[in-house]
Motif scaffolding. Structure first.
Motif, PDB file in Angstrom:
ATOM      1  N   LYS A   1     -13.948  -1.028   5.180  1.00 45.80           N
ATOM      2  CA  LYS A   1     -12.975  -1.670   6.073  1.00 45.80           C
ATOM      3  C   LYS A   1     -13.207  -3.174   6.123  1.00 45.80           C
ATOM      4  CE  LYS A   1     -11.390  -1.770  10.870  1.00 45.80           C
ATOM      5  NZ  LYS A   1     -11.624  -1.269  12.253  1.00 45.80           N
ATOM      6  N   GLU A   2     -14.465  -3.581   6.255  1.00 42.91           N
ATOM      7  CA  GLU A   2     -14.792  -5.007   6.299  1.00 42.91           C
ATOM      8  C   GLU A   2     -14.340  -5.702   5.024  1.00 42.91           C
ATOM      9  OE1 GLU A   2     -18.985  -4.918   6.907  1.00 42.91           O
ATOM     10  OE2 GLU A   2     -18.851  -4.472   9.051  1.00 42.91           O
ATOM     11  N   GLN A   3     -14.548  -5.052   3.897  1.00 41.13           N
ATOM     12  CA  GLN A   3     -14.162  -5.665   2.617  1.00 41.13           C
ATOM     13  C   GLN A   3     -12.648  -5.729   2.468  1.00 41.13           C
ATOM     14  OE1 GLN A   3     -16.346  -3.369  -0.290  1.00 41.13           O
ATOM     15  NE2 GLN A   3     -18.182  -4.606  -0.072  1.00 41.13           N
ATOM     16  N   ARG A   4     -11.952  -4.693   2.946  1.00 39.94           N
ATOM     17  CA  ARG A   4     -10.482  -4.726   2.880  1.00 39.94           C
ATOM     18  C   ARG A   4      -9.927  -5.891   3.691  1.00 39.94           C
ATOM     19  NH1 ARG A   4     -10.821   0.935   3.467  1.00 39.94           N
ATOM     20  NH2 ARG A   4     -10.382   0.734   5.697  1.00 39.94           N
ATOM     21  N   GLU A   5     -10.515  -6.112   4.851  1.00 34.46           N
ATOM     22  CA  GLU A   5     -10.019  -7.161   5.739  1.00 34.46           C
ATOM     23  C   GLU A   5     -10.361  -8.551   5.211  1.00 34.46           C
ATOM     24  OE1 GLU A   5     -11.793  -6.123   9.438  1.00 34.46           O
ATOM     25  OE2 GLU A   5     -10.326  -4.555   9.899  1.00 34.46           O
ATOM     26  N   ARG A   6     -11.551  -8.690   4.640  1.00 37.63           N
ATOM     27  CA  ARG A   6     -12.006 -10.021   4.212  1.00 37.63           C
ATOM     28  C   ARG A   6     -11.578 -10.365   2.797  1.00 37.63           C
ATOM     29  NH1 ARG A   6     -18.010 -12.664   5.114  1.00 37.63           N
ATOM     30  NH2 ARG A   6     -17.539 -14.666   4.131  1.00 37.63           N
ATOM     31  N   TYR A   7     -11.534  -9.342   1.923  1.00 37.41           N
ATOM     32  CA  TYR A   7     -11.228  -9.588   0.511  1.00 37.41           C
ATOM     33  C   TYR A   7     -10.007  -8.768   0.116  1.00 37.41           C
ATOM     34  CZ  TYR A   7     -16.105 -11.032   0.875  1.00 37.41           C
ATOM     35  OH  TYR A   7     -17.275 -11.607   1.277  1.00 37.41           O
ATOM     36  N   PRO A   8      -8.812  -9.332   0.314  1.00 33.23           N
ATOM     37  CA  PRO A   8      -7.597  -8.562  -0.004  1.00 33.23           C
ATOM     38  C   PRO A   8      -7.505  -8.237  -1.485  1.00 33.23           C
ATOM     39  CG  PRO A   8      -7.084 -10.872   0.457  1.00 33.23           C
ATOM     40  CD  PRO A   8      -8.514 -10.680   0.826  1.00 33.23           C
ATOM     41  N   GLN A   9      -6.877  -7.108  -1.775  1.00 33.11           N
ATOM     42  CA  GLN A   9      -6.717  -6.643  -3.155  1.00 33.11           C
ATOM     43  C   GLN A   9      -5.844  -7.605  -3.949  1.00 33.11           C
ATOM     44  OE1 GLN A   9      -7.897  -3.681  -4.436  1.00 33.11           O
ATOM     45  NE2 GLN A   9      -6.778  -3.559  -6.364  1.00 33.11           N
ATOM     46  N   PRO A  10      -6.306  -8.059  -5.131  1.00 33.13           N
ATOM     47  CA  PRO A  10      -5.453  -8.911  -5.962  1.00 33.13           C
ATOM     48  C   PRO A  10      -4.259  -8.130  -6.493  1.00 33.13           C
ATOM     49  CG  PRO A  10      -7.447  -8.290  -7.148  1.00 33.13           C
ATOM     50  CD  PRO A  10      -7.618  -7.804  -5.751  1.00 33.13           C
ATOM     51  N   GLU A  11      -3.227  -8.860  -6.909  1.00 32.05           N
ATOM     52  CA  GLU A  11      -1.999  -8.209  -7.372  1.00 32.05           C
ATOM     53  C   GLU A  11      -2.227  -7.366  -8.621  1.00 32.05           C
ATOM     54  OE1 GLU A  11       1.178 -10.965  -7.810  1.00 32.05           O
ATOM     55  OE2 GLU A  11       1.137 -11.608  -5.713  1.00 32.05           O
ATOM     56  N   THR A  12      -3.064  -7.858  -9.531  1.00 28.71           N
ATOM     57  CA  THR A  12      -3.327  -7.127 -10.775  1.00 28.71           C
ATOM     58  C   THR A  12      -4.823  -7.051 -11.037  1.00 28.71           C
ATOM     59  OG1 THR A  12      -3.142  -9.161 -12.086  1.00 28.71           O
ATOM     60  CG2 THR A  12      -1.148  -7.830 -11.809  1.00 28.71           C
ATOM     61  N   LEU A  13      -5.231  -6.031 -11.760  1.00 27.45           N
ATOM     62  CA  LEU A  13      -6.622  -5.867 -12.178  1.00 27.45           C
ATOM     63  C   LEU A  13      -6.702  -6.051 -13.694  1.00 27.45           C
ATOM     64  CD1 LEU A  13      -7.531  -2.745 -10.009  1.00 27.45           C
ATOM     65  CD2 LEU A  13      -8.382  -5.074  -9.683  1.00 27.45           C
ATOM     66  N   PRO A  14      -7.861  -6.405 -14.214  1.00 25.60           N
ATOM     67  CA  PRO A  14      -7.977  -6.681 -15.651  1.00 25.60           C
ATOM     68  C   PRO A  14      -7.647  -5.452 -16.505  1.00 25.60           C
ATOM     69  CG  PRO A  14      -9.908  -7.479 -14.469  1.00 25.60           C
ATOM     70  CD  PRO A  14      -9.125  -6.655 -13.510  1.00 25.60           C
ATOM     71  N   SER A  15      -6.987  -5.718 -17.629  1.00 23.70           N
ATOM     72  CA  SER A  15      -6.747  -4.666 -18.626  1.00 23.70           C
ATOM     73  C   SER A  15      -7.556  -4.931 -19.888  1.00 23.70           C
ATOM     74  CB  SER A  15      -5.258  -4.588 -18.978  1.00 23.70           C
ATOM     75  OG  SER A  15      -4.805  -5.832 -19.496  1.00 23.70           O
ATOM     76  N   SER A  16      -8.238  -6.077 -19.923  1.00 23.63           N
ATOM     77  CA  SER A  16      -9.076  -6.418 -21.070  1.00 23.63           C
ATOM     78  C   SER A  16     -10.320  -7.138 -20.584  1.00 23.63           C
ATOM     79  CB  SER A  16      -8.312  -7.310 -22.053  1.00 23.63           C
ATOM     80  OG  SER A  16      -7.881  -8.501 -21.416  1.00 23.63           O
ATOM     81  N   GLY A  17     -11.427  -6.945 -21.292  1.00 23.18           N
ATOM     82  CA  GLY A  17     -12.681  -7.553 -20.874  1.00 23.18           C
ATOM     83  C   GLY A  17     -13.549  -7.913 -22.056  1.00 23.18           C
ATOM     84  N   ALA A  18     -14.647  -8.602 -21.758  1.00 24.66           N
ATOM     85  CA  ALA A  18     -15.599  -8.991 -22.791  1.00 24.66           C
ATOM     86  C   ALA A  18     -17.004  -8.910 -22.222  1.00 24.66           C
ATOM     87  CB  ALA A  18     -15.307 -10.411 -23.284  1.00 24.66           C
TER      88      ALA A  18
END
Length: 709
Positions: free
Chosen positions: A303-320
């Motif tokens: 709950k604390e993380q949801r309130e303080r760190y809102p979910q970004p619109e998109t998540l990564p589909s590629s990484g390194a």
């Protein structure tokens, strides 16, 4: 009705759970009373079919109201609460109509027990559909008939496989073991539910569903008779007991209580009484209270993380991934297993091959557990590409560095990677102890850089420390938190310091074990005392598993950062520098590893810095090793490295295996009392030295008669 909706036609009653002002349905005392009233009303109704459904998205019933379980303070109170549920589900089971639970989402604990009391169970293929009895994770056992109704449907072996570890099954697996009678597609859901309910009006349709539960072939019938024999039951329970002792060391009473319920073969009503007795004896214990508190702690952190760190619109589909060692290969495996295309870079193909092998090993472990098929492995492995340069990094939306723990090397690699990554990419380091702020000093976009510290092995350890450097933006932290959750990890945000949070607390514990060895303690006795306390392995075993070379480097970083109270034990310097022992991976460390045989490395007792044998009591060992961690935890809270004691405890449980049944490191200290902890630390400081000097925060707690929580 406040929480239950009723719809009727001439042949069907639809009972829909919709707990008001809550995102989930839970079987609170209030809802259970409503349910009993509904059942009593239905008893005389002329309709032939009754369905139990949910108005909540992705939720059938998430279980009992855990806050009410937390208030149970006696065996009598526990018994009364369980009897009420048993009475209601018995009335449900005896309804003259055909009853069906329609499960679209989580069907857990009491929700599963309600479904078991129905004649039939229909489940959807919704990925959120999970069915099971996870009560042991709260220190109790199913208390509303679950231990008796489940084996009647699926057999004792499958019932034990679900109840003992608190395992939740997807719809397909639940269908295979005959826990549910049919699985329907989420496409055209309402139409398919209506068709199933319409079918229940027909005797032939019901008979076809029931016939599936019966063994068909002669071999199946013979096996069913054999499995129901006294000898088979004893064998099943014996093997289950061995597995429970192996995984819990007998420190969690609930799984053992489950086995005791089944110890005597008896009829249903006698079995219910055995279940009732076991549940009642467990529900008010300290272990139960600690595990329930841990459940709420986990929910509070989310709950604390949801309130303080809102979910970004998109998540990564590629990484390194930079570096293809054990950790790099593990991180690449994690990315590919979550559907990302991944690029690995290292300085030679031999290292890259090791990274591929690590990923393949983790996938093969999943295959052995039937969590993935070979086709799925092939697809996932094909998502991992590799090179000796930065080819493909220009498409990576997240890059994680996992090269050797040398600051200058990390700086160079990170600077090079940043130059080729897209400007919007998240750049992270997997360092376990080095300064994130210092690494960021060579970057042109330091606000988009943070620590993302995974724990080894990546496929099993749930914790990720999200480390905030001095210039890290809140948006970057929010992205790292969201990504960690999407990858199935538990993120804890910490501030930058040597060792961050978990290693800063854990390394003094390992270092202090080495000091005990110097003072003449027996290696096996120290490890035994700590495993009896509840840790998954002793400090010397852990040092060998992690790698003495790795542990020594982190210990040296902590000594450089915190001075004399973190001074590395002489024996560790001797083992690392003179003897060149690396631990299990090298065949020798505190223990000598010969094939499957493990024995203490007697050579260590002969070191000049090790005193002659001295007998330490188990309590002496526990105080020396646990209190040094409690004291360092207090320093971390005081300095704002972690937000609060709850997040610290969650990190220690998820990152080190600190016994959950004790509630966490700070919770354990609170059970002793801060005043008593300070007195023991003062005594140890007089006997041992500055390593036990009481932290100002802990001293203040003792003076003001406060606790960590």
């Amino acid at each position: 009705m406040k929480h239950i909706q009723i719809q009727k036609n001439d042949w069907l009653i639809r009972v829909t759970f919709d707990y008001q002002d809550q995102a989930i349905n839970k079987l609170s005392a209030e809802l259970m009373k409503e349910l009993f009233d509904v059942i009593k009303d239905i008893e005389t109704a002329p309709q032939k079919v009754v369905s139990f459904e949910s108005a909540k998205k992705d939720i059938f019933i998430a279980g009992a109201a855990i806050e009410e379980l937390q208030k149970i303070d006696s065996i009598e109170m526990a018994k009364e609460k369980a009897q009420q549920g048993l009475k209601i589900f018995k009335a449900l089971e005896l309804l003259p109509q055909t009853t069906v639970a329609i499960i679209d989402g989580a069907c857990v604990g009491g929700g599963c027990e309600l479904a078991l009391a129905c004649n039939f169970r229909l489940a959807t293929d919704n990925p959120k559909t999970k069915i099971g009895l996870p009560e042991v994770k709260l220190g109790i056992i199913p208390g509303w008939g679950g231990t008796q109704r489940l084996p009647r449907l699926v057999g004792l072996p499958e019932a034990l496989a679900m109840i003992l570890p608190g395992k939740l099954l997807p719809a397909a697996k639940a269908y295979r073991i005959k826990l549910v009678d049919k699985v329907i597609s989420s496409i055209q859901l309402e139409q398919q539910i209506d068709q199933f309910l319409e079918g229940l009006r027909k005797t032939r349709f019901q008979e076809s569903l029931l016939s599936r539960r019966e063994p068909k072939s002669i071999a199946q019938k013979t096996m069913a008779v054999a499995m129901d024999s006294h000898l088979a039951r004893l064998y099943i329970l014996k093997k289950a007991h061995q597995n429970v002792m192996k995984t819990t060391k007998g420190l969690y009473p609930a799984p053992l209580a489950v086995l005791e319920v089944y110890r005597k073969k008896c009829n249903f009503e006698e079995g219910i009484q055995r279940e009732l007795s076991a549940f009642s004896n467990l529900a008010s214990t300290d272990v139960c209270k600690n595990l329930i508190s841990l459940f709420f702690l986990n929910e509070q952190v989310k709950k604390e993380q949801r309130e303080r760190y809102p979910q970004p619109e998109t998540l990564p589909s590629s990484g390194a991934v930079l570096g293809a060692g054990v950790m790099g290969g593990g991180i690449a495996w994690l990315m590919s297993s979550k559907g990302l295309s991944v690029r690995i870079k290292d300085i030679n193909w031999e290292s890259i091959q090791l990274g591929y092998q690590q990923a393949a090993d983790y996938f093969n472990q999943l295959k052995k557990r039937r969590r993935i098929k070979q086709a799925g492995i092939d697809t996932a492995i094909n998502r991992i590409g590799a090179a000796l340069d930065y080819t493909g990094f220009n498409h990576a939306q997240i890059a994680i560095e996992a090269v050797i723990e040398v600051m200058q090397v990390k700086k160079q690699v990170l600077k090079e990677a940043e130059a080729v990554l897209p400007e919007s990419s998240l750049l992270c380091t997997n360092t376990s102890a080095l300064s994130v702020t210092e690494m960021a000093s060579v970057l042109t976009r330091p606000s988009q850089f943070c620590g993302m510290h995974f724990f080894n092995p990546v496929n099993r350890m749930p914790l990720v420390e999200i480390v905030r450097g001095e210039q890290t933006s809140e948006e970057t932290i929010a992205k790292a938190v969201a990504i960690s959750k999407a990858w199935g990890k538990v993120p804890i945000v910490v501030n930058d310091c040597p060792g961050f949070l978990v290693n800063r607390i854990l390394l003094p514990y390992l270092n202090e074990a080495a000091y005990l060895l110097q003072e003449g303690a027996d290696i096996e006795k120290v490890d035994s005392a700590i495993t009896t306390f509840g840790m998954p392995m002793g400090p010397f075993q852990l040092a060998d598993e992690v790698g003495i070379d790795v542990g020594y480097k982190v210990a040296a970083i902590l000594e450089a950062g915190f001075g004399e109270r973190m001074a590395v034990a002489t024996i560790l310097e001797h083992i690392h520098g003179s003897l060149k022992l690396s631990g299990k991976k090298g065949g020798r460390g505190f223990y000598h590893y010969k094939n499957k045989e493990v024995e203490v490395n007697q050579l260590l007792y002969q070191a000049a810095c090790v005193a002659s044998s001295k007998d330490f009591s188990d309590q002496d060992i526990i105080d020396r090793l646990m209190l040094v961690m409690v004291n360092e935890a207090a320093h971390c809270i005081d300095e704002g490295i972690v937000e609060n004691a709850g997040q610290l405890d969650l990190a220690m449980i998820m990152g080190t295996g600190f016994p959950a049944w004790r509630g966490g490191l700070c919770c354990w200290a609170d059970s002793i009392g801060c005043k008593e902890v300070v007195q023991r630390l003062d005594k140890l400081q007089q006997q041992v030295g500055i390593r036990y000097q009481v932290s100002p925060y802990l001293q203040k707690c003792a003076d003001e008669q406060r606790s960590f929580y």
